[in-house]
Write a protein that holds these residues in place. Structure first.
Motif, short mmCIF file in Angstrom:
data_model
loop_
_atom_site.label_atom_id
_atom_site.label_comp_id
_atom_site.label_asym_id
_atom_site.label_seq_id
_atom_site.Cartn_x
_atom_site.Cartn_y
_atom_site.Cartn_z
N GLU A 30 -16.66 5.25 -14.34
CA GLU A 30 -15.33 5.32 -14.32
C GLU A 30 -14.88 5.70 -15.85
OE1 GLU A 30 -11.68 2.54 -13.02
OE2 GLU A 30 -12.63 1.74 -14.65
N LEU A 31 -14.44 6.81 -15.67
CA LEU A 31 -13.97 7.51 -17.09
C LEU A 31 -12.71 7.26 -17.68
CD1 LEU A 31 -15.22 10.31 -15.38
CD2 LEU A 31 -15.34 10.82 -17.57
N PHE A 32 -11.80 6.57 -16.89
CA PHE A 32 -10.21 6.27 -17.46
C PHE A 32 -9.80 5.38 -16.55
CE2 PHE A 32 -5.94 6.28 -18.21
CZ PHE A 32 -5.84 6.47 -19.49
N SER A 33 -9.22 4.14 -17.28
CA SER A 33 -8.33 3.41 -16.23
C SER A 33 -7.34 2.86 -17.01
CB SER A 33 -9.28 2.25 -15.74
OG SER A 33 -8.40 1.32 -14.90
N GLY A 34 -5.97 2.75 -16.66
CA GLY A 34 -4.98 2.04 -17.52
C GLY A 34 -3.64 2.74 -16.81
N ASP A 35 -2.49 2.02 -17.47
CA ASP A 35 -1.06 2.39 -17.26
C ASP A 35 -0.71 3.50 -18.26
OD1 ASP A 35 -1.40 0.37 -15.28
OD2 ASP A 35 -0.58 -1.19 -16.71
N VAL A 36 -0.07 4.49 -17.38
CA VAL A 36 0.09 5.67 -17.96
C VAL A 36 1.63 6.20 -17.97
CG1 VAL A 36 -2.31 6.28 -18.31
CG2 VAL A 36 -1.03 7.34 -16.41
N ASP A 37 2.08 7.32 -18.20
CA ASP A 37 3.33 7.53 -18.04
C ASP A 37 3.40 8.74 -16.88
OD1 ASP A 37 4.88 6.28 -20.31
OD2 ASP A 37 3.76 7.50 -21.52
N ARG A 49 -15.78 15.43 -16.97
CA ARG A 49 -16.22 15.01 -18.34
C ARG A 49 -15.01 15.08 -19.20
NH1 ARG A 49 -16.03 18.99 -22.16
NH2 ARG A 49 -15.54 21.09 -21.33
N ASP A 50 -15.13 14.44 -20.42
CA ASP A 50 -14.17 14.29 -21.32
C ASP A 50 -13.76 15.23 -21.88
OD1 ASP A 50 -12.17 13.34 -23.12
OD2 ASP A 50 -13.31 11.54 -23.37
N ALA A 51 -12.63 15.86 -21.97
CA ALA A 51 -12.29 17.12 -22.75
C ALA A 51 -11.34 16.89 -24.03
CB ALA A 51 -11.40 18.24 -21.94
N GLY A 52 -11.30 15.54 -24.38
CA GLY A 52 -10.58 15.21 -25.59
C GLY A 52 -9.20 14.49 -25.72
N TYR A 100 -9.43 15.67 -19.19
CA TYR A 100 -10.86 15.74 -18.36
C TYR A 100 -10.95 16.85 -17.44
CZ TYR A 100 -10.87 10.71 -19.86
OH TYR A 100 -10.73 9.83 -20.58
N GLU A 101 -12.15 17.52 -17.80
CA GLU A 101 -12.26 18.59 -16.76
C GLU A 101 -13.12 18.11 -15.70
OE1 GLU A 101 -14.86 23.05 -16.90
OE2 GLU A 101 -15.07 21.22 -18.44
N VAL A 102 -12.37 18.49 -14.42
CA VAL A 102 -12.91 17.98 -13.07
C VAL A 102 -13.27 19.43 -12.21
CG1 VAL A 102 -11.59 15.94 -12.98
CG2 VAL A 102 -10.70 17.95 -12.01
N GLN A 103 -14.34 18.93 -11.45
CA GLN A 103 -14.80 20.11 -10.69
C GLN A 103 -14.84 19.32 -9.20
OE1 GLN A 103 -18.62 21.03 -11.92
NE2 GLN A 103 -17.96 22.01 -13.84
N LEU A 114 -9.10 18.27 -4.66
CA LEU A 114 -8.96 18.86 -5.98
C LEU A 114 -9.72 20.20 -5.97
CD1 LEU A 114 -8.98 15.52 -8.41
CD2 LEU A 114 -7.02 16.72 -7.54
N ARG A 115 -9.22 21.00 -7.10
CA ARG A 115 -10.13 22.23 -7.23
C ARG A 115 -10.55 22.20 -8.70
NH1 ARG A 115 -6.83 24.69 -10.40
NH2 ARG A 115 -4.62 24.83 -10.26
N GLU A 116 -11.52 22.85 -9.20
CA GLU A 116 -11.73 22.87 -10.45
C GLU A 116 -10.62 22.82 -11.39
OE1 GLU A 116 -14.74 25.49 -13.34
OE2 GLU A 116 -15.23 25.26 -11.36
N GLY A 117 -10.64 22.24 -12.65
CA GLY A 117 -9.47 22.52 -13.57
C GLY A 117 -9.40 21.22 -14.31
N PHE A 118 -8.34 20.90 -14.96
CA PHE A 118 -8.02 19.76 -15.88
C PHE A 118 -7.15 18.71 -15.46
CE2 PHE A 118 -9.60 23.26 -18.76
CZ PHE A 118 -10.40 22.39 -19.48
N VAL A 119 -7.39 17.33 -15.60
CA VAL A 119 -6.40 16.43 -15.23
C VAL A 119 -5.95 16.08 -16.71
CG1 VAL A 119 -6.39 14.11 -14.65
CG2 VAL A 119 -8.08 15.44 -13.41
N THR A 120 -4.85 16.00 -16.74
CA THR A 120 -3.80 15.72 -18.33
C THR A 120 -3.14 14.46 -17.86
OG1 THR A 120 -3.78 18.09 -18.74
CG2 THR A 120 -2.21 16.45 -20.01
N ILE A 121 -3.66 13.25 -18.67
CA ILE A 121 -3.09 12.18 -18.80
C ILE A 121 -2.07 11.92 -20.02
CG2 ILE A 121 -3.38 9.68 -18.61
CD1 ILE A 121 -6.42 10.54 -17.70
N HIS A 122 -0.94 11.49 -19.51
CA HIS A 122 0.01 11.43 -20.86
C HIS A 122 0.42 9.74 -20.87
CE1 HIS A 122 1.41 15.63 -20.47
NE2 HIS A 122 1.08 15.29 -19.30
#
Length: 91
Positions: free
Chosen positions: A15-22, A84-87, A62-65, A46-54
């Motif tokens: 699990e790369l991320f878990s939490g309450d987000v906006d 993978r974590d992209a920062g 996170y980059e997902v494939q 999903l396709r290849e790209g970035f998941v952005t969590i606010h």
């Protein structure tokens, strides 16, 4: 206080991320989409790209494939084929 969305990002390894987000933005197979608390339930590939969590003043990327996204009344889960974590940045 605004409603929060419970979000989990899971890859086969961990699990790369878990939490309450906006908000979470993701690369759907039919185009990019965003999810906020109270979103209508749906599931999509999903396709290849970035998941952005606010999350407050932080933005996680996170980059997902590939994988699947599932939005339910309980929250939003992404099951990624590879991720993978992209920062983290400040909003």
């Amino acid at each position: 206080m605004a409603d929060k969305l419970h979000f989990s990002l899971v890859s086969p390894e961990r699990e790369l991320f878990s939490g309450d987000v906006d908000q979470v933005d993701a690369p759907g197979s039919e185009g990019d989409f965003g999810v906020l608390a109270g979103h209508a339930p749906f599931m999509t590939a999903l396709r290849e790209g970035f998941v952005t969590i606010h999350e407050g003043d932080k933005v996680h990327r996170y980059e997902v494939q590939g994988g699947f996204a599932d939005v339910t009344p309980d929250g939003f889960t992404i099951l990624a084929e590879h991720a993978r974590d992209a920062g983290v940045a400040s909003a």
